[in-house]
Design an enzyme around this catalytic site. Sequence first.
Site, PDB file in Angstrom:
ATOM      1  N   GLY A 288     -20.863   6.260  -0.037  1.00  0.00           N
ATOM      2  CA  GLY A 288     -19.945   6.762  -1.058  1.00  0.00           C
ATOM      3  C   GLY A 288     -19.947   5.834  -2.260  1.00  0.00           C
TER       4      GLY A 288
ATOM      5  N   LYS B 252       0.874  -1.177   0.000  1.00  0.00           N
ATOM      6  CA  LYS B 252       0.000   0.000   0.000  1.00  0.00           C
ATOM      7  C   LYS B 252       0.905   1.220   0.000  1.00  0.00           C
ATOM      8  CE  LYS B 252      -4.522   0.944   0.633  1.00  0.00           C
ATOM      9  NZ  LYS B 252      -5.709   0.243   0.179  1.00  0.00           N
TER      10      LYS B 252
ATOM     11  N   GLY C 114     -22.272   5.153   5.479  1.00  0.00           N
ATOM     12  CA  GLY C 114     -21.334   5.608   4.439  1.00  0.00           C
ATOM     13  C   GLY C 114     -21.884   5.222   3.085  1.00  0.00           C
TER      14      GLY C 114
HETATM   15  P1  NAD Z   1     -15.915   6.965  -0.364  1.00  0.00           P
HETATM   16  O1  NAD Z   1     -14.941   7.967   0.120  1.00  0.00           O
HETATM   17  O2  NAD Z   1     -16.438   7.047  -1.759  1.00  0.00           O
HETATM   18  O3  NAD Z   1     -17.200   6.930   0.596  1.00  0.00           O
HETATM   19  C1  NAD Z   1     -17.134   6.997   1.971  1.00  0.00           C
HETATM   20  C2  NAD Z   1     -18.410   7.646   2.464  1.00  0.00           C
HETATM   21  O4  NAD Z   1     -18.403   7.589   3.902  1.00  0.00           O
HETATM   22  C3  NAD Z   1     -18.539   9.118   2.082  1.00  0.00           C
HETATM   23  O5  NAD Z   1     -19.835   9.369   1.557  1.00  0.00           O
HETATM   24  C4  NAD Z   1     -18.318   9.861   3.394  1.00  0.00           C
HETATM   25  O6  NAD Z   1     -19.030  11.071   3.481  1.00  0.00           O
HETATM   26  C5  NAD Z   1     -18.834   8.843   4.387  1.00  0.00           C
HETATM   27  N1  NAD Z   1     -18.325   9.014   5.737  1.00  0.00           N
HETATM   28  C6  NAD Z   1     -17.093   9.393   6.150  1.00  0.00           C
HETATM   29  N2  NAD Z   1     -17.035   9.417   7.495  1.00  0.00           N
HETATM   30  C7  NAD Z   1     -18.249   9.020   7.941  1.00  0.00           C
HETATM   31  C8  NAD Z   1     -18.808   8.834   9.215  1.00  0.00           C
HETATM   32  N3  NAD Z   1     -18.120   9.068  10.323  1.00  0.00           N
HETATM   33  N4  NAD Z   1     -20.100   8.403   9.302  1.00  0.00           N
HETATM   34  C9  NAD Z   1     -20.837   8.191   8.195  1.00  0.00           C
HETATM   35  N5  NAD Z   1     -20.347   8.340   6.956  1.00  0.00           N
HETATM   36  C10 NAD Z   1     -19.086   8.767   6.829  1.00  0.00           C
HETATM   37  O7  NAD Z   1     -15.220   5.555  -0.103  1.00  0.00           O
HETATM   38  P2  NAD Z   1     -15.556   4.151  -0.789  1.00  0.00           P
HETATM   39  O8  NAD Z   1     -14.672   3.951  -1.962  1.00  0.00           O
HETATM   40  O9  NAD Z   1     -17.029   4.016  -0.930  1.00  0.00           O
HETATM   41  O10 NAD Z   1     -15.040   3.138   0.334  1.00  0.00           O
HETATM   42  C11 NAD Z   1     -15.792   2.943   1.531  1.00  0.00           C
HETATM   43  C12 NAD Z   1     -14.977   2.079   2.483  1.00  0.00           C
HETATM   44  O11 NAD Z   1     -14.699   0.822   1.875  1.00  0.00           O
HETATM   45  C13 NAD Z   1     -13.618   2.682   2.862  1.00  0.00           C
HETATM   46  O12 NAD Z   1     -13.331   2.313   4.197  1.00  0.00           O
HETATM   47  C14 NAD Z   1     -12.661   1.970   1.932  1.00  0.00           C
HETATM   48  O13 NAD Z   1     -11.351   1.891   2.474  1.00  0.00           O
HETATM   49  C15 NAD Z   1     -13.289   0.597   1.842  1.00  0.00           C
HETATM   50  N6  NAD Z   1     -12.959  -0.121   0.624  1.00  0.00           N
HETATM   51  C16 NAD Z   1     -13.234   0.443  -0.592  1.00  0.00           C
HETATM   52  C17 NAD Z   1     -12.909  -0.267  -1.750  1.00  0.00           C
HETATM   53  C18 NAD Z   1     -13.222   0.301  -3.106  1.00  0.00           C
HETATM   54  O14 NAD Z   1     -13.136  -0.448  -4.097  1.00  0.00           O
HETATM   55  N7  NAD Z   1     -13.595   1.562  -3.198  1.00  0.00           N
HETATM   56  C19 NAD Z   1     -12.311  -1.542  -1.671  1.00  0.00           C
HETATM   57  C20 NAD Z   1     -12.081  -2.092  -0.400  1.00  0.00           C
HETATM   58  C21 NAD Z   1     -12.398  -1.367   0.733  1.00  0.00           C
END
Ligand code: NAD
Length: 367
Positions: free
Chosen positions: A196, A94, A194
């Site tokens: 996102g 990473k 969350g």
């Molecule tokens: P993202 O940044 O698109 O979405 C995260 C969302 O969480 C945002 O809408 C943000 O406003 C919200 N958020 C942040 N803090 C918060 C809180 N305290 N309470 C409620 N909501 C909150 O991220 P993503 O790509 O959707 O990833 C989400 C999670 O999954 C992350 O932890 C990421 O590490 C993990 N993840 C993502 C992927 C991927 O392919 N994107 C793969 C493996 C793991």
Amino acid sequence: MITESLKASELHKIDPVFGQVSFDNHEQIVFCNDKDTGLKAIIGIHNTVLGPALGGTRMWKYANEWEALNDVLRLSRGMTYKSAISGLNLGGGKAVIMGDSKIDKTPEMIAKFGDYVNSLSGKYITAEDVGTTTADMDLIHTRTAHVTGISESLGGSGNPSPVTAYGVYMGMKAAAKYKFGTDNLEGKRILVQGIGHVGETLVDYITAEGAKVIITDINEARLQEIGQKYGAQIFNGEDLYSADVDIYAPCALGATINDETINKIKAHVIAGAANNQLANEIKHGQMLKDRGILYAPDFLINAGGIINVYAEIVKYDKAEAMRKTENIYNTTLEIFDFADANNITTHEAAFRIAQNRIDLRKKELAQ
Ligand code: NAD
């Protein structure tokens, strides 16, 4: 001895890298500094027994260097086990870039980071993570071949989030099957924390299946948008952890299952996308087990993204990546069985199976 007079918590100041609690036998850590572009980055290569270390680059405004180092070490270790449990021939790595991606990021800085990745000759392969985008990967691709998640127009697989969401959905269904006797989510009350990139697609899948979806996010505008788009209920209680739901899906930050939240959780199943959901893997994993809450290990069910970018290294085939991601359903059920048979937590079960795969490969390589 000078160390004897110091508290354990201060030891990391003497052994700042190898002495980090999260160091956990990393093979290599690369510190990157470029005065001209302002780049300050750390690449962590945890383990390359199964293959090159693949993991995304996170850009984040860390409070200090300790925080950045700790984050990259924790995340790269997680990638080792995520790839191992998913049957991929990849190691764990990473990278983190220190800075606010909305303010500090420049094309020059990202390109320079690409040079650093290139200097590792493929031992580390990068991808997108929080604070970086597909466009950043395209830029890195101008400096190195060791990057995944580049645009589909350049022969890449694009944004991995929809595939991650599909894997989480599969893991959630497997957990429902184990806990409730059916993997049909119709009528199940599911809290998605969350919404996102991953959370929204997950909401899409579970809404389509007839689940009663409740959403929460710190981004109010997004809450309204997603609430309306999918007809999801916006959580408006005092404390989301004590919400009366069947399934809790953490899709925002890590460590939401901790000393303060764990005893309040009413959900019977936890299955979400966030990395490192358990603040303390051993303690909180055991507490969930004792409370009869079925935990679908995060590094197992959120592996769709890495499965997708791995496919890009071999030869990208979306259908094949989705098929492999769908298999998260079966692997999750196997992990639950293994955990029950051995009276261990589901996290420990997944971890042991992943470690076993690494150990076997290490033996083969030594022969
Ligand atoms: P993202 O940044 O698109 O979405 C995260 C969302 O969480 C945002 O809408 C943000 O406003 C919200 N958020 C942040 N803090 C918060 C809180 N305290 N309470 C409620 N909501 C909150 O991220 P993503 O790509 O959707 O990833 C989400 C999670 O999954 C992350 O932890 C990421 O590490 C993990 N993840 C993502 C992927 C991927 O392919 N994107 C793969 C493996 C793991």
